[in-house]
Enzyme design. Structure first.
Site, PDB file in Angstrom:
ATOM      1  N   ASP A  13      42.683  -7.615 -43.430  1.00 52.13           N
ATOM      2  CA  ASP A  13      41.516  -7.779 -44.295  1.00 52.13           C
ATOM      3  C   ASP A  13      41.600  -9.162 -44.926  1.00 52.13           C
ATOM      4  OD1 ASP A  13      39.222  -7.037 -45.844  1.00 52.13           O
ATOM      5  OD2 ASP A  13      40.537  -6.751 -47.570  1.00 52.13           O
ATOM      6  N   SER A  14      40.502  -9.584 -45.527  1.00 48.75           N
ATOM      7  CA  SER A  14      40.496 -10.862 -46.234  1.00 48.75           C
ATOM      8  C   SER A  14      41.430 -10.826 -47.441  1.00 48.75           C
ATOM      9  CB  SER A  14      39.078 -11.184 -46.700  1.00 48.75           C
ATOM     10  OG  SER A  14      38.585 -10.117 -47.482  1.00 48.75           O
ATOM     11  N   TYR A  45      36.144 -13.780 -48.110  1.00 48.40           N
ATOM     12  CA  TYR A  45      35.506 -14.214 -46.867  1.00 48.40           C
ATOM     13  C   TYR A  45      33.974 -14.049 -46.981  1.00 48.40           C
ATOM     14  CZ  TYR A  45      39.923 -14.026 -44.083  1.00 48.40           C
ATOM     15  OH  TYR A  45      41.185 -14.231 -43.551  1.00 48.40           O
ATOM     16  N   GLY A  46      33.556 -13.130 -47.836  1.00 52.97           N
ATOM     17  CA  GLY A  46      32.128 -12.751 -47.926  1.00 52.97           C
ATOM     18  C   GLY A  46      31.155 -13.903 -48.042  1.00 52.97           C
ATOM     19  N   CYS A  76      38.137  -5.472 -42.732  1.00 51.96           N
ATOM     20  CA  CYS A  76      37.166  -6.287 -43.467  1.00 51.96           C
ATOM     21  C   CYS A  76      35.785  -6.169 -42.820  1.00 51.96           C
ATOM     22  CB  CYS A  76      37.626  -7.744 -43.429  1.00 51.96           C
ATOM     23  SG  CYS A  76      36.552  -8.858 -44.319  1.00 51.96           S
ATOM     24  N   ASN A  77      34.810  -5.784 -43.622  1.00 56.58           N
ATOM     25  CA  ASN A  77      33.432  -5.648 -43.113  1.00 56.58           C
ATOM     26  C   ASN A  77      32.878  -6.997 -42.671  1.00 56.58           C
ATOM     27  OD1 ASN A  77      31.980  -2.754 -44.044  1.00 56.58           O
ATOM     28  ND2 ASN A  77      33.859  -3.281 -45.103  1.00 56.58           N
ATOM     29  N   THR A  78      33.199  -8.057 -43.433  1.00 55.73           N
ATOM     30  CA  THR A  78      32.658  -9.380 -43.108  1.00 55.73           C
ATOM     31  C   THR A  78      33.193  -9.845 -41.750  1.00 55.73           C
ATOM     32  OG1 THR A  78      32.616  -9.839 -45.488  1.00 55.73           O
ATOM     33  CG2 THR A  78      32.331 -11.710 -44.017  1.00 55.73           C
ATOM     34  N   GLU A 155      37.967  -6.222 -58.407  1.00 58.01           N
ATOM     35  CA  GLU A 155      39.271  -6.898 -58.541  1.00 58.01           C
ATOM     36  C   GLU A 155      39.697  -6.962 -60.015  1.00 58.01           C
ATOM     37  OE1 GLU A 155      40.838  -9.412 -55.975  1.00 58.01           O
ATOM     38  OE2 GLU A 155      39.846  -8.350 -54.357  1.00 58.01           O
ATOM     39  N   CYS A 187      31.507  -2.615 -47.559  1.00 57.76           N
ATOM     40  CA  CYS A 187      32.484  -3.594 -48.027  1.00 57.76           C
ATOM     41  C   CYS A 187      33.729  -2.829 -48.457  1.00 57.76           C
ATOM     42  CB  CYS A 187      31.905  -4.380 -49.203  1.00 57.76           C
ATOM     43  SG  CYS A 187      33.075  -5.493 -49.995  1.00 57.76           S
ATOM     44  N   THR A 188      34.891  -3.409 -48.177  1.00 60.04           N
ATOM     45  CA  THR A 188      36.159  -2.733 -48.503  1.00 60.04           C
ATOM     46  C   THR A 188      36.262  -2.311 -49.969  1.00 60.04           C
ATOM     47  OG1 THR A 188      37.005  -4.974 -48.803  1.00 60.04           O
ATOM     48  CG2 THR A 188      37.601  -3.841 -46.758  1.00 60.04           C
ATOM     49  N   HIS A 189      35.626  -3.084 -50.850  1.00 59.24           N
ATOM     50  CA  HIS A 189      35.788  -2.837 -52.293  1.00 59.24           C
ATOM     51  C   HIS A 189      34.876  -1.739 -52.834  1.00 59.24           C
ATOM     52  CE1 HIS A 189      37.845  -6.604 -51.861  1.00 59.24           C
ATOM     53  NE2 HIS A 189      38.105  -6.697 -53.162  1.00 59.24           N
TER      54      HIS A 189
HETATM   55  N1  DGL Z   1      36.915  -7.546 -47.402  1.00 55.57           N
HETATM   56  C1  DGL Z   1      35.588  -8.070 -47.635  1.00 55.57           C
HETATM   57  C2  DGL Z   1      34.584  -7.171 -46.904  1.00 55.57           C
HETATM   58  O1  DGL Z   1      34.811  -6.002 -46.672  1.00 55.57           O
HETATM   59  C3  DGL Z   1      35.256  -8.158 -49.107  1.00 55.57           C
HETATM   60  C4  DGL Z   1      36.002  -9.252 -49.837  1.00 55.57           C
HETATM   61  C5  DGL Z   1      35.674 -10.634 -49.333  1.00 55.57           C
HETATM   62  O2  DGL Z   1      34.549 -11.136 -49.566  1.00 55.57           O
HETATM   63  O3  DGL Z   1      36.527 -11.204 -48.687  1.00 55.57           O
HETATM   64  O4  DGL Z   1      33.533  -7.640 -46.540  1.00 55.57           O
END
Ligand code: DGL
Length: 269
Positions: A13-14, A45-46, A76-78, A155, A187-189
């Site tokens: 993941d990012s 990464y978003g 990571c979704n991105t 976060e 998104c992971t969060h």
């Molecule tokens: N892990 C990223 C996602 O799921 C979220 C955090 C980021 O922007 O890196 O898209």
């Protein structure tokens, strides 16, 4: 590279958000060994361009391959939205991203065929969820909304904070006008904001957690490729990051829902 079932599943993941995917994997596949890499030095990464995210994704993949993983889960979704092909091309072992499992789960859950998708700017700009849902059923209406402020709020640990409620209202209002019955937490969060999101949408919308849907897909792929670890020993979990930020363990444990143990810092790229 060899396909030995005892080899670990690699997850990246990012940052540490992907631990929500590890948590779902541990629940569904409690005997799998896991190597996790979070690119905490370069998160988020978003908001970054697809080109940069693709370069980072390649570095993350190289790191996991150096750990001799049997498959890769792109938590990571991105990255799943803009760089899954890069990972697949390089890895040459099974790769699972979070977009298609999330899209399948949303499409199965929606009765009214009106689905909302929330995610980072990169994920929403790519239309990856919209395309994946439309590929399953072209008659579904998809409404998407980037929610960039959700990542820093999570976060910061502001999961039930008044400010988070206000921002959620602002972001989700346009989606509620569209009368969606299902919302993809793309998104992971965002799974950590389930309570605030459900409250804002007045519990009338089914929330789809891509992490859970992804664990189901990983289970299926392990079976398909005869990669399942049949050993009943306690699994070995290894966590690597590219920087160890302050509050890392505290935040990480919130994502994982358990103690993190040793986290090692490594350099990638
Ligand atoms: N892990 C990223 C996602 O799921 C979220 C955090 C980021 O922007 O890196 O898209």
């Amino acid at each position: 590279m060899s396909n030995i079932p005892r080899q670990p599943i690699g997850v990246f993941d990012s940052g540490i958000g992907g631990l929500t995917v590890v948590r779902a994997l541990l629940q569904r596949l409690p005997h799998e060994n896991i190597v996790y890499f979070g690119d905490t030095a370069r998160v988020p990464y978003g908001p970054k361009s697809p080109q940069v995210v693709r370069e980072y994704a390649l570095d993350d993949t190289e790191f996991l391959l150096s750990k001799n993983v049997k498959m890769i889960v792109v938590a990571c979704n991105t990255v799943s939205a803009v760089a899954l092909d890069v990972v697949q091309k390089r890895a040459k072992i099974p790769v699972v991203g979070v977009i298609v499992p999330g899209a399948n789960a949303a499409s199965a859950a929606s009765k009214k065929k009106r689905i909302g998708v929330i995610g980072t700017l990169g994920t929403i700009s790519s239309s990856a969820y919209t395309n994946a849902i439309k590929q399953i059923d072209s008659s579904v209406h998809v409404f998407s909304q980037p929610c960039p402020l959700f990542v820093p709020l999570v976060e910061e640990g502001w999961l039930d904070h008044k400010a988070t409620e206000m921002i959620a209202k602002e972001y989700l209002f346009p989606l509620s006008l569209e009368k969606i019955d299902t919302l993809v937490l793309g998104c992971t969060h965002y799974p950590l904001l389930k309570n605030v999101i459900a409250k804002t949408l007045k519990d009338s919308v089914t929330l789809i957690d891509s992490a859970e849907a992804t664990a189901v897909e990983v289970d299926r792929v392990l079976e398909e490729h005869a990669l399942r670890n049949t050993s009943k020993e306690k699994p070995n979990l290894q966590f690597f990051v590219s920087d160890i930020p302050a509050k890392f363990s505290e935040i990480g444990e919130r994502f994982l829902g358990a103690k993190l143990g040793v986290v090692k810092k490594v350099s990638v790229g």
